[in-house]
Design a protein around this motif. Structure first.
Motif, PDB file in Angstrom:
ATOM      1  N   ALA A  34      15.329  22.614   1.588  1.00  0.00           N
ATOM      2  CA  ALA A  34      14.072  23.026   0.970  1.00  0.00           C
ATOM      3  C   ALA A  34      13.574  24.347   1.540  1.00  0.00           C
ATOM      4  CB  ALA A  34      13.017  21.935   1.157  1.00  0.00           C
ATOM      5  N   ALA A  35      13.585  24.470   2.873  1.00  0.00           N
ATOM      6  CA  ALA A  35      13.033  25.660   3.530  1.00  0.00           C
ATOM      7  C   ALA A  35      13.977  26.852   3.500  1.00  0.00           C
ATOM      8  CB  ALA A  35      12.693  25.326   4.980  1.00  0.00           C
ATOM      9  N   VAL A  36      15.266  26.625   3.233  1.00  0.00           N
ATOM     10  CA  VAL A  36      16.330  27.632   3.270  1.00  0.00           C
ATOM     11  C   VAL A  36      16.389  28.199   4.694  1.00  0.00           C
ATOM     12  CG1 VAL A  36      17.423  29.564   2.078  1.00  0.00           C
ATOM     13  CG2 VAL A  36      15.783  28.131   0.842  1.00  0.00           C
ATOM     14  N   VAL A  37      15.983  29.452   4.894  1.00  0.00           N
ATOM     15  CA  VAL A  37      15.870  30.032   6.233  1.00  0.00           C
ATOM     16  C   VAL A  37      14.477  30.651   6.312  1.00  0.00           C
ATOM     17  CG1 VAL A  37      16.721  31.784   7.832  1.00  0.00           C
ATOM     18  CG2 VAL A  37      18.346  30.493   6.433  1.00  0.00           C
ATOM     19  N   THR A  38      13.626  30.105   7.178  1.00  0.00           N
ATOM     20  CA  THR A  38      12.230  30.529   7.253  1.00  0.00           C
ATOM     21  C   THR A  38      11.882  30.967   8.670  1.00  0.00           C
ATOM     22  OG1 THR A  38      11.604  28.984   5.492  1.00  0.00           O
ATOM     23  CG2 THR A  38       9.846  29.795   6.925  1.00  0.00           C
ATOM     24  N   PRO A  39      11.465  32.226   8.868  1.00  0.00           N
ATOM     25  CA  PRO A  39      11.135  32.695  10.206  1.00  0.00           C
ATOM     26  C   PRO A  39       9.919  31.989  10.800  1.00  0.00           C
ATOM     27  CG  PRO A  39      10.547  34.334   8.562  1.00  0.00           C
ATOM     28  CD  PRO A  39      11.329  33.277   7.847  1.00  0.00           C
ATOM     29  N   ILE A  40       9.948  31.789  12.106  1.00  0.00           N
ATOM     30  CA  ILE A  40       8.824  31.215  12.853  1.00  0.00           C
ATOM     31  C   ILE A  40       8.183  32.344  13.661  1.00  0.00           C
ATOM     32  CG2 ILE A  40       8.147  29.575  14.651  1.00  0.00           C
ATOM     33  CD1 ILE A  40      10.615  27.897  13.842  1.00  0.00           C
ATOM     34  N   GLY A  41       6.879  32.538  13.483  1.00  0.00           N
ATOM     35  CA  GLY A  41       6.201  33.637  14.160  1.00  0.00           C
ATOM     36  C   GLY A  41       5.324  33.225  15.315  1.00  0.00           C
ATOM     37  N   THR A  42       4.622  32.098  15.179  1.00  0.00           N
ATOM     38  CA  THR A  42       3.655  31.660  16.185  1.00  0.00           C
ATOM     39  C   THR A  42       3.903  30.210  16.563  1.00  0.00           C
ATOM     40  OG1 THR A  42       1.990  33.163  15.257  1.00  0.00           O
ATOM     41  CG2 THR A  42       1.198  31.423  16.720  1.00  0.00           C
ATOM     42  N   VAL A  43       3.792  29.924  17.849  1.00  0.00           N
ATOM     43  CA  VAL A  43       3.947  28.563  18.363  1.00  0.00           C
ATOM     44  C   VAL A  43       2.652  28.174  19.075  1.00  0.00           C
ATOM     45  CG1 VAL A  43       5.286  27.026  19.850  1.00  0.00           C
ATOM     46  CG2 VAL A  43       6.412  28.942  18.688  1.00  0.00           C
ATOM     47  N   ARG A  44       2.056  27.062  18.668  1.00  0.00           N
ATOM     48  CA  ARG A  44       0.821  26.584  19.289  1.00  0.00           C
ATOM     49  C   ARG A  44       1.065  25.237  19.943  1.00  0.00           C
ATOM     50  NH1 ARG A  44      -2.028  28.326  14.136  1.00  0.00           N
ATOM     51  NH2 ARG A  44      -2.693  30.463  14.602  1.00  0.00           N
ATOM     52  N   ALA A  45       0.358  25.017  21.055  1.00  0.00           N
ATOM     53  CA  ALA A  45       0.440  23.769  21.801  1.00  0.00           C
ATOM     54  C   ALA A  45      -0.918  23.542  22.458  1.00  0.00           C
ATOM     55  CB  ALA A  45       1.549  23.848  22.849  1.00  0.00           C
ATOM     56  N   PRO A  46      -1.159  22.359  23.016  1.00  0.00           N
ATOM     57  CA  PRO A  46      -2.460  22.112  23.646  1.00  0.00           C
ATOM     58  C   PRO A  46      -2.811  23.099  24.763  1.00  0.00           C
ATOM     59  CG  PRO A  46      -1.309  20.051  23.293  1.00  0.00           C
ATOM     60  CD  PRO A  46      -0.338  21.137  22.958  1.00  0.00           C
ATOM     61  N   ASP A  47      -1.798  23.665  25.414  1.00  0.00           N
ATOM     62  CA  ASP A  47      -2.070  24.587  26.525  1.00  0.00           C
ATOM     63  C   ASP A  47      -2.061  26.055  26.097  1.00  0.00           C
ATOM     64  OD1 ASP A  47       0.609  24.783  26.013  1.00  0.00           O
ATOM     65  OD2 ASP A  47       1.249  24.608  28.115  1.00  0.00           O
ATOM     66  N   GLY A  48      -2.091  26.314  24.799  1.00  0.00           N
ATOM     67  CA  GLY A  48      -2.159  27.695  24.339  1.00  0.00           C
ATOM     68  C   GLY A  48      -1.143  27.999  23.262  1.00  0.00           C
ATOM     69  N   GLU A  49      -0.946  29.289  22.987  1.00  0.00           N
ATOM     70  CA  GLU A  49      -0.001  29.695  21.962  1.00  0.00           C
ATOM     71  C   GLU A  49       0.736  30.951  22.399  1.00  0.00           C
ATOM     72  OE1 GLU A  49      -1.848  32.374  18.562  1.00  0.00           O
ATOM     73  OE2 GLU A  49      -2.941  30.467  18.696  1.00  0.00           O
ATOM     74  N   PHE A  50       1.847  31.212  21.730  1.00  0.00           N
ATOM     75  CA  PHE A  50       2.592  32.438  21.980  1.00  0.00           C
ATOM     76  C   PHE A  50       3.242  32.903  20.694  1.00  0.00           C
ATOM     77  CE2 PHE A  50       5.354  28.865  23.119  1.00  0.00           C
ATOM     78  CZ  PHE A  50       6.555  29.148  22.459  1.00  0.00           C
TER      79      PHE A  50
END
Length: 369
Positions: free
Chosen positions: A316-332
């Motif tokens: 379904a997603a084919v190839v989809t870039p990931i730009g931001t990662v969030r977690a309880p201790d912050g994001e990058f």
């Protein structure tokens, strides 16, 4: 050992039941202008029945309609259900192709074995998909759209008791689809679930069964609450190792050009897109490692710049870039927060093969008509 009754699949003939009132061409055309994903369905469906005393029988293609079901049907109480997902693509000459459908057929058999269900012969799976695509060929969108096929099987015995069902129904339905993600952003954002896991060793993580996805929904809702498109699951033992997203696999691309993807081991779905990308990367001389990658290392590599790109992949997603990662201790942020050269390169090659625009050196394309 498989509980499937052995029979000659060549003797299984599909009856054709005409549709009394297929959707008018102008109404179909209006739907295909912007079908979204998973909401626009074609006129027909395929059904094949199984009973332990008869094996596979009563194969037919017929008008799409509700399924009559007894409230004591086993699937409603004990969740014996599996499914697949694959796409039909329109070719430049007006034909249609499927991408590696035999791999879906084999994974369907593996899922069936894990859930103590009968294994559908590969030839029957392929014929069912071909027949539905051929019959509903006018529902394949032009451009970047495709016809998404959903083969599935469920336990249909009328019985309350914890045991494998003696009766099953295999079906294929089809949906005209556009892009999976409903965002115009250059990359998706993901939420690292701190509390929920997708699968544990010895469980059903490698099977494509509905229960795995039901178990992911609360974590996906949590991701949405935090403004993210998808959830990322960590392993169930150490809560440290990145495994996969809610419905797709993941790859990481480093500054030396090499790539890493989490290894299969029973807790990760063996994605057909994942397998194809591994092959295509090796064709290009890209070093690809299937090894564990921790969430701590993911953050450290993104911050240092060692990690340049990350992408999700699936039918379904084919190839989809990931730009931001969030977690309880912050994001990058990964790289520039958008797509990257390696991601786009591999996506271009994959999509080119799928849609018949480039050479198919591995014989992956299955011509329907």
């Amino acid at each position: 050992m498989s509980k499937t009754k052995i029979s000659n699949p060549q003797s299984l003939k599909f009856a054709r039941v005409p549709h009394p009132s297929p959707l008018a061409a102008d109404k179909r055309a209006a739907l295909l202008k912007n079908p979204g994903f998973g909401r626009v369905f074609t006129d027909h469906m395929v059904t094949v029945r199984y009973h332990e005393s008869q094996g596979w029988h009563d194969a037919r293609i017929e008008p799409r309609a509700p399924i009559p079901m007894d409230p004591a049907a086993a699937v409603l109480h004990y969740a014996q259900e599996i499914f697949e997902g694959l796409k039909a693509y329109r070719t430049a000459d007006g034909g249609a192709t499927l991408f590696r459908p035999e791999q879906n057929a084999r994974r369907f058999q593996q899922s069936a074995e894990r859930l103590a269900m009968p294994e559908l012969p590969e030839s029957v799976f392929l014929e069912a998909c071909d027949l539905l695509v051929s019959t509903d060929r006018e529902w394949i969108p032009d451009g970047d759209g495709s016809l998404y096929l959903r083969p599935f099987m469920f336990a249909n015995e009328i019985f309350l008791g914890v045991k494998p069902s003696s009766d099953y129904l295999f079906m294929v339905i089809a949906s005209s689809v556009g892009a999976y993600f409903k965002t115009d952003a250059p990359a998706v954002s993901v939420w690292v679930s701190p509390d929920y896991t997708r699968a544990a060793p010895g469980g059903t993580g490698a099977a494509k069964c509905g229960g795995n996805y039901a178990a992911s929904l609360l974590a996906q809702a949590e991701a949405t609450k935090h403004g993210c498109d998808q959830v990322v699951f960590l392993d169930a033992v150490d809560r440290r190792w990145v495994e996969e997203l809610g419905g797709m696999n993941i790859f990481f691309v480093f500054d030396d050009g090499s790539m890493v993807t989490p290894p299969l081991g029973g807790t990760i779905l063996p994605g057909i897109t994942r397998s194809s990308l591994l092959t295509l990367a090796k064709d290009k001389g890209i070093a690809v490692r299937e090894e564990r990658y921790s969430i701590q290392q993911w953050k450290a590599d993104a911050v240092s710049g060692r990690l340049r790109e990350a992408f999700a992949c699936g039918t379904a997603a084919v190839v989809t870039p990931i730009g931001t990662v969030r977690a309880p201790d912050g994001e990058f942020t990964i790289g520039n927060g958008g797509s990257g050269a390696r991601t786009e390169e591999l996506k271009s090659v994959l999509v080119g093969i799928q849609r018949g625009r480039t050479a198919d050196p591995h014989g992956w394309i299955h011509r329907v008509f």
